[in-house]
Design an enzyme around this catalytic site. Sequence first.
Site, mmCIF file in Angstrom:
data_model
loop_
_atom_site.group_PDB
_atom_site.id
_atom_site.type_symbol
_atom_site.label_atom_id
_atom_site.label_comp_id
_atom_site.label_asym_id
_atom_site.label_seq_id
_atom_site.Cartn_x
_atom_site.Cartn_y
_atom_site.Cartn_z
ATOM 1 N N TYR A 174 -2.851 -3.296 32.246
ATOM 2 C CA TYR A 174 -1.576 -2.734 32.705
ATOM 3 C C TYR A 174 -1.828 -1.448 33.510
ATOM 4 O O TYR A 174 -1.087 -1.110 34.428
ATOM 5 C CB TYR A 174 -0.615 -2.523 31.537
ATOM 6 C CG TYR A 174 0.835 -2.392 31.975
ATOM 7 C CD1 TYR A 174 1.470 -3.427 32.668
ATOM 8 C CD2 TYR A 174 1.572 -1.247 31.712
ATOM 9 C CE1 TYR A 174 2.785 -3.319 33.072
ATOM 10 C CE2 TYR A 174 2.892 -1.117 32.108
ATOM 11 C CZ TYR A 174 3.498 -2.160 32.792
ATOM 12 O OH TYR A 174 4.802 -2.037 33.185
ATOM 13 N N LYS A 229 4.950 3.965 33.794
ATOM 14 C CA LYS A 229 6.009 3.764 32.780
ATOM 15 C C LYS A 229 6.095 4.960 31.835
ATOM 16 O O LYS A 229 7.188 5.291 31.360
ATOM 17 C CB LYS A 229 5.782 2.471 31.994
ATOM 18 C CG LYS A 229 5.976 1.185 32.803
ATOM 19 C CD LYS A 229 7.376 1.030 33.369
ATOM 20 C CE LYS A 229 7.622 -0.393 33.866
ATOM 21 N NZ LYS A 229 8.900 -0.499 34.620
HETATM 22 P P1 NAD Z 1 11.095 -9.001 39.140
HETATM 23 O O1 NAD Z 1 9.993 -9.267 40.091
HETATM 24 O O2 NAD Z 1 12.157 -10.010 39.028
HETATM 25 O O3 NAD Z 1 11.769 -7.575 39.451
HETATM 26 C C1 NAD Z 1 11.061 -6.506 40.017
HETATM 27 C C2 NAD Z 1 11.935 -5.991 41.148
HETATM 28 O O4 NAD Z 1 11.379 -4.820 41.736
HETATM 29 C C3 NAD Z 1 12.121 -7.015 42.276
HETATM 30 O O5 NAD Z 1 13.481 -7.301 42.460
HETATM 31 C C4 NAD Z 1 11.554 -6.304 43.494
HETATM 32 O O6 NAD Z 1 12.241 -6.621 44.678
HETATM 33 C C5 NAD Z 1 11.783 -4.860 43.093
HETATM 34 N N1 NAD Z 1 11.015 -3.904 43.902
HETATM 35 C C6 NAD Z 1 9.663 -3.784 44.042
HETATM 36 N N2 NAD Z 1 9.399 -2.812 44.944
HETATM 37 C C7 NAD Z 1 10.586 -2.305 45.353
HETATM 38 C C8 NAD Z 1 10.979 -1.279 46.281
HETATM 39 N N3 NAD Z 1 10.080 -0.570 46.980
HETATM 40 N N4 NAD Z 1 12.306 -1.039 46.453
HETATM 41 C C9 NAD Z 1 13.240 -1.752 45.782
HETATM 42 N N5 NAD Z 1 12.930 -2.728 44.900
HETATM 43 C C10 NAD Z 1 11.633 -2.993 44.701
HETATM 44 O O7 NAD Z 1 10.381 -8.752 37.715
HETATM 45 P P2 NAD Z 1 10.963 -8.234 36.317
HETATM 46 O O8 NAD Z 1 9.953 -8.626 35.331
HETATM 47 O O9 NAD Z 1 12.377 -8.641 36.171
HETATM 48 O O10 NAD Z 1 10.853 -6.648 36.477
HETATM 49 C C11 NAD Z 1 11.968 -5.786 36.358
HETATM 50 C C12 NAD Z 1 11.612 -4.559 35.541
HETATM 51 O O11 NAD Z 1 11.309 -4.963 34.211
HETATM 52 C C13 NAD Z 1 10.386 -3.793 36.042
HETATM 53 O O12 NAD Z 1 10.630 -2.407 35.899
HETATM 54 C C14 NAD Z 1 9.314 -4.226 35.073
HETATM 55 O O13 NAD Z 1 8.293 -3.267 34.950
HETATM 56 C C15 NAD Z 1 10.130 -4.327 33.812
HETATM 57 N N6 NAD Z 1 9.506 -5.093 32.718
HETATM 58 C C16 NAD Z 1 9.084 -6.386 32.914
HETATM 59 C C17 NAD Z 1 8.512 -7.095 31.854
HETATM 60 C C18 NAD Z 1 8.012 -8.506 32.043
HETATM 61 O O14 NAD Z 1 7.181 -8.929 31.240
HETATM 62 N N7 NAD Z 1 8.488 -9.252 33.020
HETATM 63 C C19 NAD Z 1 8.398 -6.486 30.601
HETATM 64 C C20 NAD Z 1 8.853 -5.166 30.423
HETATM 65 C C21 NAD Z 1 9.411 -4.490 31.501
HETATM 66 O O1 0WE Z 2 5.900 -4.118 34.596
HETATM 67 C C1 0WE Z 2 5.386 -5.228 34.580
HETATM 68 C C2 0WE Z 2 4.792 -5.833 35.832
HETATM 69 C C3 0WE Z 2 5.022 -4.984 37.026
HETATM 70 C C4 0WE Z 2 4.252 -5.378 38.247
HETATM 71 C C5 0WE Z 2 3.795 -6.658 38.516
HETATM 72 C C6 0WE Z 2 3.104 -6.925 39.700
HETATM 73 C C7 0WE Z 2 2.536 -8.274 40.021
HETATM 74 C C8 0WE Z 2 2.364 -8.494 41.496
HETATM 75 C C9 0WE Z 2 3.987 -4.390 39.156
HETATM 76 N N1 0WE Z 2 3.325 -4.623 40.295
HETATM 77 C C10 0WE Z 2 2.896 -5.862 40.580
HETATM 78 N N2 0WE Z 2 2.220 -6.061 41.766
HETATM 79 C C11 0WE Z 2 1.897 -7.290 42.232
HETATM 80 O O2 0WE Z 2 1.256 -7.421 43.290
HETATM 81 N N3 0WE Z 2 5.335 -5.921 33.384
HETATM 82 C C12 0WE Z 2 5.748 -5.228 32.184
HETATM 83 C C13 0WE Z 2 4.811 -7.285 33.255
HETATM 84 C C14 0WE Z 2 3.362 -7.174 32.879
HETATM 85 O O3 0WE Z 2 2.430 -6.929 33.805
HETATM 86 C C15 0WE Z 2 1.218 -6.828 33.145
HETATM 87 C C16 0WE Z 2 1.421 -7.009 31.775
HETATM 88 C C17 0WE Z 2 2.803 -7.227 31.586
HETATM 89 C C18 0WE Z 2 3.506 -7.450 30.297
HETATM 90 C C19 0WE Z 2 -0.058 -6.562 33.646
HETATM 91 C C20 0WE Z 2 -1.125 -6.508 32.769
HETATM 92 C C21 0WE Z 2 -0.935 -6.668 31.408
HETATM 93 C C22 0WE Z 2 0.337 -6.937 30.888
#
Ligand code: NAD
Ligand code: 0WE
Length: 255
Positions: A155, A162
């Site tokens: 991560y 975060k």
């Molecule tokens: P997602 O890809 O659907 O959403 C991420 C969003 O970030 C996208 O809509 C993308 O367009 C937007 N984004 C990236 N760069 C940007 C920029 N410069 N300006 C505006 N928007 C931008 O994925 P998600 O998993 O729904 O992620 C949403 C949030 O949830 C993130 O903060 C992520 O860290 C958090 N999160 C995700 C998980 C997981 O496992 N998926 C777990 C915990 C927290």
């Molecule tokens: O916040 C996240 C992921 C955010 C994210 C994902 C990507 C993939 C594609 C940010 N930047 C990028 N850039 C890319 O090019 N999560 C909480 C999901 C996530 O990501 C991980 C996790 C978990 C959970 C990465 C490593 C280990 C665990």
Amino acid sequence: MGLMSGKRGVIFGVANDKSIAWGTAQKLHEHGAELAFTYLNEALEKRVRPLAESLGSEIILPCDVTSDEQIEAVFAELEKRWGKIDFVVHSVAFANRDDLKNPFSQTSRDGFRLAMDISAYSLIPMVRYAAPLMSEGGSVVTMTYLGAVRAVPQYNVMGVAKAALESSVRYLAAEFGEKNIRVNAVSAGPIKTLAASGIGDFKKKLHVMEERSPLKRTVTQEEVGNSALYLLSDLASGVTGEVHYVDGGFSIVAG
Ligand code: NAD
Ligand code: 0WE
């Protein structure tokens, strides 16, 4: 029902129907909220617009959160259309793919800056420009992950971003409490979204959750959305500066 009736707000971070922001939007709509949406670029507008319109939304605006001007323009438009708002959902994160793969010590200055800018700093101008529109108080929710407080393998720089985001939640909550603007985070367990699809062994993360979390399963976008709904509603009128875990209890056993 009607937890959000008469309330209006804006959602940053829908990319598609798997997005946590979309699970949240659906819950807010179910409970009577009127929603505006932003999208990152034209490619995503094609996905976001039909989703937004399916919930009756008429305000769908571009916003790259690396630009203060674009964030300011979103709230200027909301002021013109609605006059005031009640809530904001920040569900945006990005780091270079290499930085989620290479050893953490290899993180470049530019990679660090980019992850911090998009994933942490962006909350600050969002609250700054939203606050004047929250004339009757308001609520802001952002999405975070356990990697903020534990060294989760791979991560990396996102964990540092975060941690900054969670700390910013506390400082913003402290500053805006007197205006009755609450700021909280939801810390979600791993969910298969677009942002997760770029991660090497993400399947393994999901399996670890299924085996080791107290609830013995992963969580859904809708479950995260329900907690965001609670924090954005008047049910949470006494809650601010908190990180609320929706991870099946994983954080209490992870070690
Ligand atoms: P997602 O890809 O659907 O959403 C991420 C969003 O970030 C996208 O809509 C993308 O367009 C937007 N984004 C990236 N760069 C940007 C920029 N410069 N300006 C505006 N928007 C931008 O994925 P998600 O998993 O729904 O992620 C949403 C949030 O949830 C993130 O903060 C992520 O860290 C958090 N999160 C995700 C998980 C997981 O496992 N998926 C777990 C915990 C927290
Ligand atoms: O916040 C996240 C992921 C955010 C994210 C994902 C990507 C993939 C594609 C940010 N930047 C990028 N850039 C890319 O090019 N999560 C909480 C999901 C996530 O990501 C991980 C996790 C978990 C959970 C990465 C490593 C280990 C665990």
